[in-house]
Design an enzyme around this catalytic site. Structure first.
Site, PDB file in Angstrom:
ATOM      1  CD  GLU A 186       7.826  14.518  -3.885  1.00 57.50           C
ATOM      2  OE1 GLU A 186       7.659  13.337  -3.507  1.00 57.50           O
ATOM      3  OE2 GLU A 186       7.207  15.017  -4.834  1.00 57.50           O
ATOM      4  CE  LYS A 194       1.156  14.909  -8.217  1.00 59.00           C
ATOM      5  NZ  LYS A 194       2.212  14.694  -9.241  1.00 59.00           N
TER       6      LYS A 194
END
Length: 433
Positions: free
Chosen positions: A209, A343
């Site tokens: 990330e 999500k």
């Protein structure tokens, strides 16, 4: 002008070098929407299924040709002639056609890519930005806000090849007056963190990330080096910058022994003991949000953790709730956590995602819009955060284009909306108003 005339699926590559599904939805009048499904590394066991081929001779088994067969075959056929502006109907057609509880027939990656591409095509047909179309789908037309970013600047757990057990150590630039200023502050802390790590002889390679992924002496040291970087950047910890963590505790939970094993620092905890460990960290550092602080099945432990910390900080359920309204309702009814991570691909359609956000907000929970560790250049979550006025977003660090694409889209949206999309900073975080 918004009737669907063609649906196309293709296999593209995500930020980890794995295949994912990209879909195009074509409408009358030449309008086209295109979107790609993200992919997680630390996944909740109750997430909608990401369909992979399993053919080891191709992409090590991670191909998505089966999902593409669904997109280019039954899904495309079923959606021909349907009105793209009716998102709920489009999504329900795919859900019903799949016919499984967890979208395992077609794959959530197939259904989601088409769902998001459809929304983009409909927005184009209406002549409006995606965030504006999402606000209308959400029943809140014209209501926007710019989200406070949670920037994951130290990666551990399943997102990095290091000895740090806790998966994400994040900063929140709460002292910013605008999203653009928040991005600048985050970038400055990120670059100063590189200097701090180098000065201590630590590696500055990055994880999935975009955050740094050094081997550290303890999980607490991650917070200590971030504190140094904040000061070096000229900011005040707790005033200009607050901290957040995603423990992803399911990844170091021993279900047989019912223990939490921080192997990186050689410590083992009971359920309540780990919550006490986290509570102690919140007294030493200005941590205002903790995500997945226990295993997804440890509901008794979450009840204790919520009782201990839930009036003080934000307790976010990710693997715990998996963007699923049925599971979220159980949490709300039992007073478990006070926030949900959102999500798309955990549930597999835009309509179901909007339902989870609404349920959370109606119950007084916050909703944090999130990327996955496997991403593409698709920046739809930026529009989702603004269009639902969710208030918070997790989309990684200040490196890797798959992360920065979302920040750049937020900067563009803020420029377009100006005062119509206020940036409220710390007020968006549960218990911090």
């Amino acid at each position: 002008m918004s009737k669907i005339v063609k649906v196309i699926g293709r296999e593209i590559i995500d930020s980890r070098g794995n295949p994912t599904v990209e879909a195009e939805v074509h409408l009358e009048g030449g309008f086209v929407g295109m979107a790609a499904a993200p992919s997680g590394a630390s996944t909740g066991s109750r997430e909608a299924l990401e369909l992979r081929d399993g053919d080891k001779s191709r992409f090590l088994g991670k191909g998505v040709l089966k999902a593409l067969e669904a997109v280019n075959g039954p899904i495309a056929q079923a959606l021909l002639g349907k009105d793209a502006k009716d998102q709920a109907t489009v999504d329900q057609i795919m859900i019903d056609l799949d016919g499984t509880e967890n979208k395992s027939k077609f794959g959530a990656n197939a259904i989601l890519a088409v769902s998001l591409a459809n929304a983009k095509a409909a927005a184009a047909a209406k002549g409006m930005p995606l965030y504006a179309h999402i606000a209308e789908l959400n029943g809140t037309p014209g209501v926007y806000s710019m989200p406070l970013p949670m920037m994951n600047i130290i990666n551990g757990g399943e997102h990095a090849d290091n000895n740090v057990d806790i998966q994400e150590f994040m900063i929140q630039p709460v002292g910013a007056k605008t999203l653009k200023e928040a991005v600048r502050m985050g970038a400055e802390v990120f670059h100063n963190l590189a200097k701090v790590l180098k000065s201590k002889g630590y590696n500055t390679a990055v994880g999935d990330e975009g955050g740094f992924a050094p081997n550290l002496k303890s999980n607490a040291e991650a917070l200590e080096v971030i504190a140094e970087a904040v000061a070096a950047a000229g900011y005040k910890l707790g005033t200009d910058i607050t901290l957040a963590m995603d423990c992803a505790a399911s990844e170091f939970y021993d279900a047989e022994k019912k223990e939490y094993n921080l192997k990186g620092e050689g410590r083992v905890f009971t359920s309540n003991g780990f919550s006490d460990f986290l509570a102690d960290l919140t007294t030493k550092f200005p941590i205002v949000s903790i995500e997945d602080g226990l295993d997804e099945s440890d509901w008794d432990g979450f009840a204790y953790q919520t009782a201990e910390l839930g009036k003080k900080i934000q307790i976010v359920g990710d693997d715990l709730f998996v963007t699923n309204t049925k599971i979220l309702k159980r949490g709300i009814d039992n007073g478990i956590a006070n926030s949900i991570l959102i999500k798309f691909n955990q549930i597999g359609s835009l309509t179901e995602t909007l339902a989870a956000i609404k349920m959370a907000k109606d119950a007084g929970y916050t909703a944090v819009i999130s990327h996955r560790s496997g991403e593409t250049e698709d920046a739809t979550i930026a529009d989702l955060a603004v269009g639902t006025a969710a208030g918070q977003i997790k989309t990684g660090s200040m490196s890797r284009s798959d992360r920065v694409a979302k920040y750049n889209q937020l900067i563009r949206i803020e420029e377009a909306l100006g005062a119509k999309a206020p940036f409220r900073g710390l007020k968006e975080v549960k218990n911090q108003a």
